[in-house]
Design a protein around this motif. Structure first.
Motif, PDB file in Angstrom:
ATOM      1  N   TRP A 151       2.206   6.946  -6.703  1.00 53.07           N
ATOM      2  CA  TRP A 151       1.218   7.935  -7.111  1.00 53.07           C
ATOM      3  C   TRP A 151       1.726   9.357  -6.875  1.00 53.07           C
ATOM      4  N   LEU A 152       2.412   9.575  -5.749  1.00 49.51           N
ATOM      5  CA  LEU A 152       2.869  10.916  -5.412  1.00 49.51           C
ATOM      6  C   LEU A 152       4.106  11.344  -6.198  1.00 49.51           C
ATOM      7  N   ALA A 167       6.641   8.552 -20.472  1.00 51.37           N
ATOM      8  CA  ALA A 167       5.740   7.924 -19.508  1.00 51.37           C
ATOM      9  C   ALA A 167       5.546   8.828 -18.292  1.00 51.37           C
ATOM     10  N   GLY A 168       6.596   9.494 -17.865  1.00 50.63           N
ATOM     11  CA  GLY A 168       6.473  10.430 -16.749  1.00 50.63           C
ATOM     12  C   GLY A 168       5.561  11.600 -17.081  1.00 50.63           C
ATOM     13  N   HIS A 169       5.684  12.128 -18.293  1.00 52.63           N
ATOM     14  CA  HIS A 169       4.794  13.216 -18.709  1.00 52.63           C
ATOM     15  C   HIS A 169       3.352  12.723 -18.839  1.00 52.63           C
ATOM     16  N   TRP A 170       3.170  11.518 -19.338  1.00 47.00           N
ATOM     17  CA  TRP A 170       1.823  10.965 -19.455  1.00 47.00           C
ATOM     18  C   TRP A 170       1.196  10.810 -18.077  1.00 47.00           C
ATOM     19  N   PHE A 171       1.972  10.292 -17.126  1.00 48.74           N
ATOM     20  CA  PHE A 171       1.463  10.074 -15.776  1.00 48.74           C
ATOM     21  C   PHE A 171       1.115  11.399 -15.100  1.00 48.74           C
ATOM     22  N   PHE A 172       1.948  12.418 -15.288  1.00 45.07           N
ATOM     23  CA  PHE A 172       1.646  13.738 -14.736  1.00 45.07           C
ATOM     24  C   PHE A 172       0.353  14.283 -15.337  1.00 45.07           C
ATOM     25  N   ALA A 173       0.210  14.181 -16.648  1.00 43.80           N
ATOM     26  CA  ALA A 173      -0.999  14.693 -17.300  1.00 43.80           C
ATOM     27  C   ALA A 173      -2.236  13.923 -16.850  1.00 43.80           C
ATOM     28  N   GLY A 216       5.849   9.227  -8.749  1.00 50.70           N
ATOM     29  CA  GLY A 216       6.174   8.424  -9.922  1.00 50.70           C
ATOM     30  C   GLY A 216       6.440   9.239 -11.175  1.00 50.70           C
ATOM     31  N   ASP A 217       5.655  10.276 -11.384  1.00 45.79           N
ATOM     32  CA  ASP A 217       5.851  11.085 -12.588  1.00 45.79           C
ATOM     33  C   ASP A 217       7.187  11.823 -12.541  1.00 45.79           C
ATOM     34  N   THR A 218       7.544  12.370 -11.402  1.00 44.11           N
ATOM     35  CA  THR A 218       8.804  13.090 -11.272  1.00 44.11           C
ATOM     36  C   THR A 218       9.993  12.141 -11.403  1.00 44.11           C
ATOM     37  N   ILE A 219       9.898  10.997 -10.758  1.00 42.76           N
ATOM     38  CA  ILE A 219      10.986  10.014 -10.835  1.00 42.76           C
ATOM     39  C   ILE A 219      11.158   9.528 -12.273  1.00 42.76           C
ATOM     40  N   ALA A 220      10.060   9.265 -12.959  1.00 40.97           N
ATOM     41  CA  ALA A 220      10.147   8.783 -14.335  1.00 40.97           C
ATOM     42  C   ALA A 220      10.743   9.842 -15.266  1.00 40.97           C
ATOM     43  N   MET A 266       0.819  -1.192   0.000  1.00 36.11           N
ATOM     44  CA  MET A 266       0.000   0.000   0.000  1.00 36.11           C
ATOM     45  C   MET A 266       0.870   1.266   0.000  1.00 36.11           C
ATOM     46  N   ALA A 267       1.896   1.266   0.836  1.00 36.15           N
ATOM     47  CA  ALA A 267       2.763   2.441   0.912  1.00 36.15           C
ATOM     48  C   ALA A 267       3.522   2.651  -0.396  1.00 36.15           C
ATOM     49  N   VAL A 268       3.890   1.562  -1.051  1.00 35.75           N
ATOM     50  CA  VAL A 268       4.606   1.674  -2.328  1.00 35.75           C
ATOM     51  C   VAL A 268       3.701   2.327  -3.371  1.00 35.75           C
ATOM     52  N   MET A 269       2.433   1.951  -3.381  1.00 38.42           N
ATOM     53  CA  MET A 269       1.502   2.541  -4.342  1.00 38.42           C
ATOM     54  C   MET A 269       1.305   4.034  -4.094  1.00 38.42           C
ATOM     55  N   VAL A 270       1.278   4.438  -2.837  1.00 38.13           N
ATOM     56  CA  VAL A 270       1.136   5.854  -2.515  1.00 38.13           C
ATOM     57  C   VAL A 270       2.369   6.631  -2.980  1.00 38.13           C
ATOM     58  N   VAL A 271       3.556   6.064  -2.756  1.00 41.41           N
ATOM     59  CA  VAL A 271       4.786   6.724  -3.194  1.00 41.41           C
ATOM     60  C   VAL A 271       4.822   6.832  -4.717  1.00 41.41           C
TER      61      VAL A 271
END
Length: 88
Positions: A8-9, A50-56, A11-15, A1-6
């Protein structure tokens, strides 16, 4: 659960940043004469997109003008997560 929150919060920046670093490493490999640089740069480009897609997807808008332009004017238009959200 904590991994999914991280993911979501952040993932776009890291990617996006990981993609930029891989693109830079791939270009460096290609300048050094190694053929694997093209593969590394291509993986970096895919990760950056993928990071830009996730942010959008999360924020209903693109982070940069370049990301928005790629999703709106290229063959990636069908993958645009903001397509059809405008009401004008």
């Amino acid at each position: 659960m904590a991994v999914m929150v991280v993911i979501w919060l952040f993932g776009d920046t890291i990617a996006r940043w990981s993609g930029v670093l891989l693109i830079a490493a791939g270009v460096g490999y290609m300048i050094g004469g190694l053929a694997r640089g093209a593969v590394v740069a291509a993986i970096g480009l895919i990760l950056w997109l993928a990071g830009h897609w996730f942010f959008a997807y999360k924020h209903h808008g693109c982070k940069s003008a370049l990301g928005q332009r790629l999703f709106n004017t290229s063959r990636l238009q069908r993958l645009d997560p903001t397509r059809g959200w405008a009401t004008s």
